[in-house]
Motif scaffolding. Structure first.
Motif, PDB file in Angstrom:
ATOM      1  N   GLU A  69       0.804  -1.220   0.000  1.00 18.21           N
ATOM      2  CA  GLU A  69       0.000   0.000   0.000  1.00 18.21           C
ATOM      3  C   GLU A  69       0.841   1.276   0.000  1.00 18.21           C
ATOM      4  O   GLU A  69       0.339   2.354  -0.324  1.00 18.21           O
ATOM      5  CB  GLU A  69      -0.950   0.002   1.205  1.00 18.21           C
ATOM      6  CG  GLU A  69      -2.008  -1.092   1.177  1.00 18.21           C
ATOM      7  CD  GLU A  69      -3.014  -0.940   0.049  1.00 18.21           C
ATOM      8  OE1 GLU A  69      -3.410   0.208  -0.243  1.00 18.21           O
ATOM      9  OE2 GLU A  69      -3.403  -1.960  -0.532  1.00 18.21           O
ATOM     10  N   ALA A  70       2.115   1.159   0.358  1.00 24.55           N
ATOM     11  CA  ALA A  70       2.993   2.342   0.310  1.00 24.55           C
ATOM     12  C   ALA A  70       3.149   2.872  -1.106  1.00 24.55           C
ATOM     13  O   ALA A  70       3.555   4.021  -1.305  1.00 24.55           O
ATOM     14  CB  ALA A  70       4.363   1.999   0.898  1.00 24.55           C
ATOM     15  N   ALA A  71       2.827   2.057  -2.102  1.00 17.16           N
ATOM     16  CA  ALA A  71       2.896   2.510  -3.499  1.00 17.16           C
ATOM     17  C   ALA A  71       1.742   3.425  -3.870  1.00 17.16           C
ATOM     18  O   ALA A  71       1.859   4.233  -4.793  1.00 17.16           O
ATOM     19  CB  ALA A  71       2.910   1.300  -4.437  1.00 17.16           C
ATOM     20  N   LYS A  72       0.633   3.308  -3.147  1.00 17.06           N
ATOM     21  CA  LYS A  72      -0.595   3.997  -3.554  1.00 17.06           C
ATOM     22  C   LYS A  72      -0.706   5.367  -2.895  1.00 17.06           C
ATOM     23  O   LYS A  72      -1.631   5.634  -2.128  1.00 17.06           O
ATOM     24  CB  LYS A  72      -1.807   3.133  -3.238  1.00 17.06           C
ATOM     25  CG  LYS A  72      -1.872   1.862  -4.060  1.00 17.06           C
ATOM     26  CD  LYS A  72      -2.982   0.932  -3.626  1.00 17.06           C
ATOM     27  CE  LYS A  72      -4.348   1.576  -3.688  1.00 17.06           C
ATOM     28  NZ  LYS A  72      -5.429   0.616  -3.366  1.00 17.06           N
ATOM     29  N   THR A  73       0.245   6.237  -3.228  1.00 16.81           N
ATOM     30  CA  THR A  73       0.246   7.587  -2.662  1.00 16.81           C
ATOM     31  C   THR A  73       0.343   8.614  -3.771  1.00 16.81           C
ATOM     32  O   THR A  73       0.780   8.326  -4.892  1.00 16.81           O
ATOM     33  CB  THR A  73       1.437   7.784  -1.707  1.00 16.81           C
ATOM     34  OG1 THR A  73       2.657   7.764  -2.471  1.00 16.81           O
ATOM     35  CG2 THR A  73       1.485   6.699  -0.635  1.00 16.81           C
ATOM     36  N   ALA A  74      -0.023   9.841  -3.429  1.00 17.90           N
ATOM     37  CA  ALA A  74       0.065  10.932  -4.404  1.00 17.90           C
ATOM     38  C   ALA A  74       1.517  11.202  -4.792  1.00 17.90           C
ATOM     39  O   ALA A  74       1.809  11.544  -5.942  1.00 17.90           O
ATOM     40  CB  ALA A  74      -0.576  12.190  -3.818  1.00 17.90           C
ATOM     41  N   ASP A  75       2.434  11.036  -3.847  1.00 15.43           N
ATOM     42  CA  ASP A  75       3.842  11.283  -4.154  1.00 15.43           C
ATOM     43  C   ASP A  75       4.357  10.321  -5.232  1.00 15.43           C
ATOM     44  O   ASP A  75       5.071  10.731  -6.160  1.00 15.43           O
ATOM     45  CB  ASP A  75       4.697  11.138  -2.894  1.00 15.43           C
ATOM     46  CG  ASP A  75       4.510  12.290  -1.922  1.00 15.43           C
ATOM     47  OD1 ASP A  75       3.980  13.338  -2.342  1.00 15.43           O
ATOM     48  OD2 ASP A  75       4.879  12.138  -0.740  1.00 15.43           O
ATOM     49  N   VAL A  76       4.016   9.050  -5.116  1.00 11.59           N
ATOM     50  CA  VAL A  76       4.446   8.072  -6.121  1.00 11.59           C
ATOM     51  C   VAL A  76       3.783   8.373  -7.453  1.00 11.59           C
ATOM     52  O   VAL A  76       4.410   8.293  -8.520  1.00 11.59           O
ATOM     53  CB  VAL A  76       4.122   6.638  -5.654  1.00 11.59           C
ATOM     54  CG1 VAL A  76       4.474   5.630  -6.751  1.00 11.59           C
ATOM     55  CG2 VAL A  76       4.879   6.313  -4.372  1.00 11.59           C
TER      56      VAL A  76
END
Length: 357
Positions: A69-76
Motif C-alpha cells: 500500500e505504500a505505493a498507492k500515494t500521491a507522491d508516487v
C-alpha cells in the motif's frame, strides 16, 4: 487471442501457467513506449518482461514501486507522471503493471489520469490481484482520510494472470488472498465454498488443480458482474461484501493489515450485523467463521477504537449522505443491501468480532 477469457465486451483475461512471456502479444501494436511499473519482489520478472517488450522494438521505462500500500500515494503518482512527461508518452503508448493489487491499482490510475487515459495492461502476481484488484477497471490511490477515495474507472487493454507467479508469494499472502475468493463464494458461487471445504490444503496448493479452479470461478463471478455494471451503479456493489468494515480496519491500522485479512473480518462483521437485522440466522454467521478459519484467515479484530472505525465507515464509497450502506446476505449467493442499520446493531456486531469465538 482466442484463449482470452472475456471480462467485458472490450477486453479479456489470459489465465494459465507460463503466460508472462505472452504479455507483448496483448500490448497494443500502436504503442512505441511502455512504462513498466513493478513491485519490489518482481524485479527479476520485470527485467525479463522488459527485455521481451524491447525485443518488439518498443522503448521501455522500468520503475520499481514501494512495497504494497505504500505505493498507492500521491507522491508516487506524481513521480510516475514525471517519468511519462519526460519520456514524451502519447495516447497510443501503454502502462504495464506487474505486481499485486496495490501495483495494479496504482498502475491503472497512472494510465487513467495521463492524457485523460492511455492503455494499461494489468499483470497481477498475487492471488488477490488476480481475482479482484486487476479485474474490473477500478484504479486508485489512498489518502490519509481513507482507502481508494481517489481513483477512476479505467478498463485495461488486457489482464494476464500467470499462475506460476503465485509461487513467489509468502504463504501468509496467499492465505490472505483467499478471502476475496471466499467472498465470491458467499455472494454468487457456492461451489467455491464446497471446493474449499472439501480440501482446504488443496485450495492453497499453487501446483495443484483446485486453486486454479478457484481462481477461474472467482474471476468468472467478477466478470459476470462488471460486464453489466462497470461503474458500480447497482449490481457491482455486491463485490464489496465485507469491504466497508475491512477498509475501516485498514485505515485505522494505517494499512498495516493485509487487505484479505481485513476482508475476512469484514465479512464476519457484516454477517453479525445481518443477523441482528433479521436477514440471516446464526448458522450462516458461524459458517463464515468456520470456512475462513479453514484456510487460516482471521475472524476477529481486537484493536478497539470503535469510534474511529465508525468514522472511517462513514467515509466509505457506498455511504450516501449520512446513510451507511452495507452489502449483506439473505442466504448464500443471495446478496442484498442493508441501509441505515440501527446504531446499536452496528456496535453489537463490533463487539461480536472483538473477541475470538
Amino acid at each position: 487471442m482466442s484463449d482470452l477469457i472475456p471480462i467485458t465486451p472490450t477486453y479479456g483475461l489470459l489465465l494459465g501457467r507460463g503466460v508472462l512471456e505472452r504479455v507483448p502479444e496483448v500490448v497494443p501494436h500502436s504503442a512505441t513506449r511502455v512504462l513498466l511499473v513493478h513491485a519490489p519482489v518482481m524485479l527479476d520478472a520485470a527485467s525479463r518482461l522488459a527485455e521481451a517488450l524491447r525485443a518488439g522494438g518498443r522503448e521501455v521505462f522500468v520503475e520499481e514501486l514501494p512495497d504494497a500500500e505504500a505505493a498507492k500515494t500521491a507522491d508516487v503518482l506524481v513521480r510516475l507522471w514525471s517519468v511519462l512527461g519526460q519520456a514524451g508518452f502519447t495516447r497510443t503508448d501503454v502502462v504495464v503493471a506487474l505486481g499485486g493489487g496495490a501495483t495494479t491499482d496504482l498502475g491503472g490510475f497512472v494510465a487513467a489520469s495521463w492524457l485523460r487515459g492511455v492503455p494499461v495492461v494489468q499483470v497481477p502476481t498475487s492471488l488477490l490481484g488476480m481475482v479482484d484488484a486487476a479485474v474490473g477497471g477500478k484504479t486508485g490511490i489512498n489518502t490519509p482520510e481513507g482507502k481508494n477515495l481517489v481513483g477512476a474507472f479505467h478498463e485495461p487493454t488486457a489482464v494476464v494472470c500467470d499462475l506460476d507467479l503465485l509461487r513467489t508469494l509468502p504463504r501468509r499472502d496467499l492465505v490472505a488472498g483467499t478471502a476475496e475468493v471466499i467472498k465470491c463464494g458467499f455472494i454468487a458461487d457456492p461451489r467455491i465454498l464446497e471446493l474449499l471445504d472439501a480440501d482446504p490444503d488443496a485450495a492453497l496448493n499453487v501446483d495443484g488443480e483446485v486453486l486454479p479452479e478457484l481462481v477461474r470461478r472467482a474471476i468468472r463471478v467478477k466478470a459476470d458482474v462488471v460486464s453489466v455494471d462497470l461503474k458500480e451503479s447497482s449490481l457491482r456493489e455486491i463485490l464489496n461484501y465485507g469491504h466497508t468494515f475491512a477498509h475501516a480496519i485498514e485505515q485505522v491500522e494505517h494499512y498495516s493489515w493485509r487487505h484479505g485479512d481485513a476482508v475476512a473480518v469484514g465479512m464476519v462483521y457484516v454477517a453479525e450485523l445481518s443477523r441482528r437485522a433479521g436477514l440471516i440466522d446464526q448458522q450462516l454467521v458461524d459458517e463464515h467463521r468456520r470456512l475462513l478459519r479453514l484456510v487460516g484467515l482471521p475472524t476477529s479484530y481486537t484493536g478497539g477504537r470503535w469510534a474511529d472505525l465508525l468514522t472511517a465507515m462513514s467515509r466509505d464509497k457506498k455511504t450516501r449522505g449520512a446513510t451507511l450502506r452495507f452489502v449483506a446476505l439473505t442466504g448464500i449467493a443471495q446478496p442484498t443491501r442493508l441501509e441505515s442499520p440501527d446504531p446499536q446493531w452496528l456496535e453489537e456486531a463490533f463487539a461480536a468480532v472483538s473477541t475470538e469465538r
